[in-house]
Design a protein around this motif. Structure first.
Motif, PDB file in Angstrom:
ATOM      1  N   TRP A  86      28.834   7.401 -34.171  1.00 33.56           N
ATOM      2  CA  TRP A  86      27.927   7.444 -35.444  1.00 33.56           C
ATOM      3  C   TRP A  86      28.696   8.235 -36.589  1.00 33.56           C
ATOM      4  O   TRP A  86      28.347   7.862 -37.760  1.00 33.56           O
ATOM      5  N   PRO A 115      26.353  16.426 -41.076  1.00 37.19           N
ATOM      6  CA  PRO A 115      26.099  16.213 -39.595  1.00 37.19           C
ATOM      7  C   PRO A 115      24.712  17.045 -39.426  1.00 37.19           C
ATOM      8  O   PRO A 115      24.163  16.673 -38.283  1.00 37.19           O
ATOM      9  N   SER A 121      20.705  15.197 -38.813  1.00 38.50           N
ATOM     10  CA  SER A 121      20.683  14.207 -38.061  1.00 38.50           C
ATOM     11  C   SER A 121      19.801  14.450 -36.562  1.00 38.50           C
ATOM     12  O   SER A 121      19.559  15.739 -36.401  1.00 38.50           O
ATOM     13  N   TRP A 122      19.581  13.288 -35.746  1.00 39.94           N
ATOM     14  CA  TRP A 122      18.589  13.850 -34.801  1.00 39.94           C
ATOM     15  C   TRP A 122      19.345  14.690 -33.711  1.00 39.94           C
ATOM     16  O   TRP A 122      18.465  15.467 -33.135  1.00 39.94           O
ATOM     17  N   CYS A 141      15.228  19.171 -40.265  1.00 38.52           N
ATOM     18  CA  CYS A 141      16.607  19.491 -39.560  1.00 38.52           C
ATOM     19  C   CYS A 141      16.717  21.076 -40.004  1.00 38.52           C
ATOM     20  O   CYS A 141      16.832  21.916 -38.989  1.00 38.52           O
ATOM     21  N   LEU A 156      27.501  13.214 -32.148  1.00 37.77           N
ATOM     22  CA  LEU A 156      27.683  12.130 -33.194  1.00 37.77           C
ATOM     23  C   LEU A 156      28.962  11.270 -33.247  1.00 37.77           C
ATOM     24  O   LEU A 156      28.856   9.957 -33.247  1.00 37.77           O
ATOM     25  N   PRO A 160      30.160   9.697 -42.103  1.00 34.83           N
ATOM     26  CA  PRO A 160      29.545   8.722 -41.298  1.00 34.83           C
ATOM     27  C   PRO A 160      29.914   7.292 -41.131  1.00 34.83           C
ATOM     28  O   PRO A 160      30.892   6.828 -42.060  1.00 34.83           O
ATOM     29  N   THR A 162      19.858   9.402 -40.472  1.00 35.78           N
ATOM     30  CA  THR A 162      19.147   9.992 -39.530  1.00 35.78           C
ATOM     31  C   THR A 162      19.898  10.201 -38.162  1.00 35.78           C
ATOM     32  O   THR A 162      19.684  11.045 -37.510  1.00 35.78           O
ATOM     33  N   LEU A 163      20.937   9.280 -37.843  1.00 32.27           N
ATOM     34  CA  LEU A 163      21.689   9.094 -36.830  1.00 32.27           C
ATOM     35  C   LEU A 163      22.896   9.802 -37.069  1.00 32.27           C
ATOM     36  O   LEU A 163      23.672  10.835 -36.385  1.00 32.27           O
ATOM     37  N   SER A 164      23.731   9.569 -38.438  1.00 33.99           N
ATOM     38  CA  SER A 164      25.054  10.213 -38.552  1.00 33.99           C
ATOM     39  C   SER A 164      25.042  11.357 -39.437  1.00 33.99           C
ATOM     40  O   SER A 164      25.924  12.037 -39.618  1.00 33.99           O
ATOM     41  N   GLY A 165      23.723  11.532 -39.896  1.00 27.52           N
ATOM     42  CA  GLY A 165      23.773  12.784 -41.159  1.00 27.52           C
ATOM     43  C   GLY A 165      23.867  12.249 -42.555  1.00 27.52           C
ATOM     44  O   GLY A 165      23.457  12.927 -43.499  1.00 27.52           O
ATOM     45  N   SER A 179      16.235  15.854 -43.831  1.00 25.21           N
ATOM     46  CA  SER A 179      17.254  16.860 -43.764  1.00 25.21           C
ATOM     47  C   SER A 179      16.766  18.216 -43.874  1.00 25.21           C
ATOM     48  O   SER A 179      17.184  19.288 -43.215  1.00 25.21           O
TER      49      SER A 179
END
Length: 304
Positions: free
Chosen positions: A130, A271, A274-275, A201, A125, A256, A263-266, A198
């Motif tokens: 991100w 965290p 995130s992806w 994840c 990240l 972030p 979804t990229l940064s959390g 989330s």
């Protein structure tokens, strides 16, 4: 060295009619007993601590941080002791899942695994721009240790050696794996900034704790992994942990970047939402569960 997973094959869980129903009822009773034991032991410790310091116990939140850490440690011991006693009496067996000989190496190994996984996620990240990671003065550590131990012990004992194990006894290993993962991720939907993503994840990472339990036959490495993940994410890197900012006080602060998709940064959840977390958690789960499968840990064995 791995220990065979024992699901319970005697006493209340002896073969016979409606064993699946007995397993499910025992799962609920054992979970309640363990939670009660933790709370009773923790509260008793806080009351005793307040008494010896000449103050009056009002609530856990108002107790000194050091006293709360001690209370969690004592509560954890109480929870594990009640589990061992209850299983020995009701299931009439030894408790290899709490074998003490490998406890410290397992805890250390699990802590390293959890810490390295979340470090890899935050590293990705940060490298992608991100999140920001800046240094901050260290102000405290006891609260983070308390939160990490509490989440590691309570959640892993409940999810791994109570719910997963007894669901396995009742309905089989694959349904147990799926239900436990769904339950764990679903319970976190009530946390601040939680989303379906989330939860997904967290669902992807549930195979990590289960895989470690399957490979070792003990719960210690799963506890260490869970505690290490939360401590590194919340205290070391200073990120939110499942939407909660209760691990503050460490050397770094992770936040972030404004304008970057959650979804990229959390986002506010941290965290682990995130992806990068989804992919790494899923890969780690597949590796550990795959190793468990290859080593025959999924095969139903009558004498388990």
């Amino acid at each position: 060295m791995a220990t065979d997973i024992i699901l319970g094959n005697a006493g209340w869980l002896a073969p016979g009619r409606l064993r699946w129903l007995k397993a499910l009822s025992w799962m609920l009773v054992l979970a309640v007993l363990c939670i009660l034991a933790f709370n009773v032991a923790a509260d008793a410790t806080l009351r005793l601590s307040a008494m010896t310091s000449g103050s009056v116990f009002t609530s856990r939140a108002e107790a000194p941080t050091g006293a709360r850490l001690l209370a969690v440690l004592v509560g954890s011991v109480g929870m594990l002791a009640i589990y061992a006693l209850a299983v020995r009496v009701v299931e009439r067996r030894q408790i290899p899942e709490l074998g003490l000989r490998r406890m410290l190496p397992d805890l250390a190994g699990g802590t390293a695994i959890g810490g390295l996984l979340i470090a890899a996620i935050i590293g990705i990240l940060w490298a992608a721009g991100w999140v920001t990671v800046v240094s901050t003065p260290i102000t405290e550590v006891a609260e983070s240790l308390k939160q990490s131990v509490q989440s590691g012990v309570i959640e892993e004992v409940l999810m791994r050696i109570i719910i997963f194990r007894l669901l396995w006894r009742a309905v089989g290993v694959l349904p147990a794996l799926i239900v436990t993962a769904l339950l764990f991720s679903g319970l976190h939907l009530s946390n601040p900034d939680a989303t379906v993503f989330s939860a997904l994840c967290l669902l992807a990472g549930e195979g990590i704790g289960t895989g470690l339990y399957l490979l070792t036959g003990r719960v210690w490495m799963s506890i260490g992994m869970h505690a290490g993940w939360n401590f590194a994410q919340g205290w070391l890197f200073g990120g939110a942990v499942s939407g909660l900012d209760v691990f503050a006080g460490g050397p770094l602060l992770t936040r972030p970047v404004e304008g970057v998709a959650a979804t990229l940064s959390g986002g506010g959840f941290g965290p682990e939402s995130s992806w990068a977390a989804l992919i790494i958690s899923l890969l780690a789960s597949l590796v550990l569960l795959g190793l468990s499968w290859k080593r025959g840990r999924f095969i139903p064995v009558a004498d388990r």
